[in-house]
Design a protein around this motif. Structure first.
Motif, PDB file in Angstrom:
ATOM      1  N   HIS B  31      17.397  15.046  50.071  1.00  0.00           N
ATOM      2  CA  HIS B  31      16.204  14.518  50.741  1.00  0.00           C
ATOM      3  C   HIS B  31      14.943  15.196  50.217  1.00  0.00           C
ATOM      4  O   HIS B  31      13.899  14.552  50.084  1.00  0.00           O
ATOM      5  N   ASN B  34      14.147  13.438  47.131  1.00  0.00           N
ATOM      6  CA  ASN B  34      13.513  12.155  47.463  1.00  0.00           C
ATOM      7  C   ASN B  34      12.027  12.341  47.777  1.00  0.00           C
ATOM      8  O   ASN B  34      11.186  11.556  47.341  1.00  0.00           O
ATOM      9  N   HIS B  35      11.698  13.400  48.515  1.00  0.00           N
ATOM     10  CA  HIS B  35      10.287  13.653  48.835  1.00  0.00           C
ATOM     11  C   HIS B  35       9.490  13.968  47.567  1.00  0.00           C
ATOM     12  O   HIS B  35       8.345  13.535  47.429  1.00  0.00           O
ATOM     13  N   LEU B  37      10.116  12.825  44.586  1.00  0.00           N
ATOM     14  CA  LEU B  37       9.934  11.546  43.887  1.00  0.00           C
ATOM     15  C   LEU B  37       8.859  10.705  44.579  1.00  0.00           C
ATOM     16  O   LEU B  37       8.055  10.039  43.923  1.00  0.00           O
ATOM     17  N   ASN B  38       8.839  10.748  45.920  1.00  0.00           N
ATOM     18  CA  ASN B  38       7.775  10.040  46.642  1.00  0.00           C
ATOM     19  C   ASN B  38       6.409  10.612  46.293  1.00  0.00           C
ATOM     20  O   ASN B  38       5.451   9.862  46.071  1.00  0.00           O
ATOM     21  N   ASP B  41       5.328   9.452  43.039  1.00  0.00           N
ATOM     22  CA  ASP B  41       4.985   8.040  43.151  1.00  0.00           C
ATOM     23  C   ASP B  41       3.588   7.859  43.749  1.00  0.00           C
ATOM     24  O   ASP B  41       2.753   7.117  43.211  1.00  0.00           O
ATOM     25  N   PHE B  42       3.318   8.553  44.858  1.00  0.00           N
ATOM     26  CA  PHE B  42       2.004   8.454  45.508  1.00  0.00           C
ATOM     27  C   PHE B  42       0.915   8.948  44.552  1.00  0.00           C
ATOM     28  O   PHE B  42      -0.139   8.320  44.404  1.00  0.00           O
ATOM     29  N   ASN B  45       0.386   6.471  41.678  1.00  0.00           N
ATOM     30  CA  ASN B  45      -0.246   5.244  42.187  1.00  0.00           C
ATOM     31  C   ASN B  45      -1.727   5.465  42.476  1.00  0.00           C
ATOM     32  O   ASN B  45      -2.573   4.653  42.094  1.00  0.00           O
ATOM     33  N   MET B  51       3.678   2.986  39.918  1.00  0.00           N
ATOM     34  CA  MET B  51       4.530   1.798  39.929  1.00  0.00           C
ATOM     35  C   MET B  51       3.772   0.539  40.352  1.00  0.00           C
ATOM     36  O   MET B  51       4.070  -0.551  39.869  1.00  0.00           O
ATOM     37  N   ASP B 180      19.766   1.316  43.626  1.00  0.00           N
ATOM     38  CA  ASP B 180      18.324   1.228  43.852  1.00  0.00           C
ATOM     39  C   ASP B 180      17.793  -0.137  43.420  1.00  0.00           C
ATOM     40  O   ASP B 180      18.545  -1.037  43.047  1.00  0.00           O
ATOM     41  N   ASN B 186      21.062   5.131  42.338  1.00  0.00           N
ATOM     42  CA  ASN B 186      19.869   5.846  42.771  1.00  0.00           C
ATOM     43  C   ASN B 186      19.910   7.321  42.321  1.00  0.00           C
ATOM     44  O   ASN B 186      20.909   8.009  42.516  1.00  0.00           O
ATOM     45  N   SER B 187      18.797   7.791  41.741  1.00  0.00           N
ATOM     46  CA  SER B 187      18.733   9.176  41.240  1.00  0.00           C
ATOM     47  C   SER B 187      19.093  10.195  42.315  1.00  0.00           C
ATOM     48  O   SER B 187      19.708  11.226  42.027  1.00  0.00           O
ATOM     49  N   LYS B 189      21.056   9.772  44.891  1.00  0.00           N
ATOM     50  CA  LYS B 189      22.481   9.725  45.246  1.00  0.00           C
ATOM     51  C   LYS B 189      23.310  10.632  44.341  1.00  0.00           C
ATOM     52  O   LYS B 189      24.288  11.236  44.780  1.00  0.00           O
TER      53      LYS B 189
END
Lengths: 280, 280
Positions: B31, B34-35, B37-38, B41-42, B45, B51, B180, B186-187, B189
């Protein structure tokens, strides 16, 4: 000092994170389930009967049943809102509802609703594992927060009946990432394991319209989980409301999960679930 | 119209959600990944090369390597912050760093830092699957955002060397929830599957200090994944910096994941990973 009462309905904003979305950019049901549990957690903490208050007192909420019914799933990067409220409270069980919408709900006809959820919770003592009288918390404070007027137009969880012919379709092992802070297999992981029984190709042609799950017993890391599936309507069973629901477009499955613990050969039921897909 | 430049470093707030925490109430590494990667992404962007801009142009960022090193993991309900910035950009690869801290970083000695991350990304064309020149996006805009001064004091991902004696320790199948939006596993996973190789009891006595992973090839739902593990220092290998790192307190493992696709018997490497635990 008496705490001022908050609104009965809590509203929490979430984001459909890209890595929480499936091949079609739609939020996974498991992650939606997690957001509902978070909303329940925030709502009860804010109102004084949440985990922050319970944990130091060796008590905890235990999710007993959850049903989610969706018209549409949020897409990747969508912001969405989960409203939650307690619909009823008895000595040993409370019913909590959820509404999942695209904007802060204003009750107007124009608002976009993704779906609804219904859940049932018990409270237990974490040392004795025995049920706790919910009204013993803050002198029955939760009764001040019962909201019975707000609509949640989906069926509550039903008792999922399984025939004797349910087929064992998968056996999996449980690992470190399956285990939650109580040492039990995480409620959300069961949702994922159940939905993993259906193939990617099946999801390409079917929409998961309703998911329900009842937690019967706890399982632990190292337990082996067996998944039994029975298609509703198979084996001579009749489909209720067949004419209304256009059964040819709908497929329902009942799933039973059992565990076999390490150094044991006794098979114990841990979860029942029912899923309903609509053919796209 | 030229867009105004933002800060080179982006800072994003996250919550260690209770259901994202392990048996010890510490955020799962998957997790946290995942954060990160988020946050990436933010950050991209917000700055015009993320993306949101790439997807309609049939391009995407692809994570190639990720290394995370932690002093401590956020606990359940902790708010924490992920800072991220691009440390370097070349035609086909960028390096992006992360700092995970308990409050908005002010560079003071008092600030609590949970850990750091380093990652390498490529950009590909989603139709041809060929690499894209990163500088072709907005005339090399990303070069305006290179931050080389901010410290990220952990080793970059190394090339994980596996001997021939790595042992096949697990074979798993891949399912709907593993996949994904690109149709690939999914990376995040993979991170979970790698860390699931270690038992709950092992985590009770060991702290996961460093995790690194290199994504070599893509796998798809239905692929069978094989996990090979080799303990570093076993089999006559020497441990570098043994005197400094107190090897008796440290255990390192190299992991290789291969896939065997449906209707195929060719085994193809998809992931290499290395994990380092410190005995508690």
């Amino acid at each position: 000092m008496k705490q001022e009462l908050l609104d009965k309905v809590g509203c929490y904003e979430f984001l459909a994170e890209p890595f929480h979305c499936d091949f079609a950019s739609r939020l996974f049901m498991g992650h939606l389930g997690n957001h509902l549990l978070n909303a329940a957690d925030f709502h009860s903490n804010d109102r004084g009967y949440g985990m922050n208050y319970l944990m130091p007192r060796h008590k905890t909420w235990v999710l007993s049943r959850l049903a989610i019914e969706m018209q549409e799933m949020p897409k990747s990067y969508d912001k969405f809102y989960v409203e939650t409220w307690v619909e009823s409270a008895m000595k040993y069980f409370t019913s909590r509802n959820f509404k999942i919408c695209a904007s802060v709900s204003d009750g107007s006809e124009a608002e976009k609703v993704y779906g609804y959820g219904k859940s049932v919770w018990a409270m237990i003592d974490t040392e004795t594992r025995q049920p706790v009288d919910i009204f013993s918390i803050h002198d029955g404070l939760i009764k001040e927060y019962i909201e019975t007027e707000k609509p949640c137009p989906i069926a509550a969880s039903s008792r999922v009946k399984m025939g004797k012919d349910a087929e064992l379709v998968r056996t999996i092992h449980t690992y470190y990432n399956d285990v939650d802070v109580n040492g039990h297999i995480n409620s959300v992981k069961y949702i994922e394991h159940v939905l993993d029984l259906f193939d990617l190709d099946y999801y390409k042609t079917h929409f998961l319209q309703r998911f329900e799950i009842a937690y019967v017993a706890e399982s632990h890391q190292g337990d082996q989980l067996n998944f039994y599936v029975e298609k509703v309507g198979d084996g001579g069973k009749t489909e209720k409301d067949a004419s209304v629901n256009e059964p040819q477009k709908m497929e329902e499955f009942c799933i039973k999960i059992t565990k076999i613990s390490q150094n044991s050969d006794i098979e114990v039921e841990v979860v029942r679930s029912k899923v309903k897909f609509i053919k796209k």
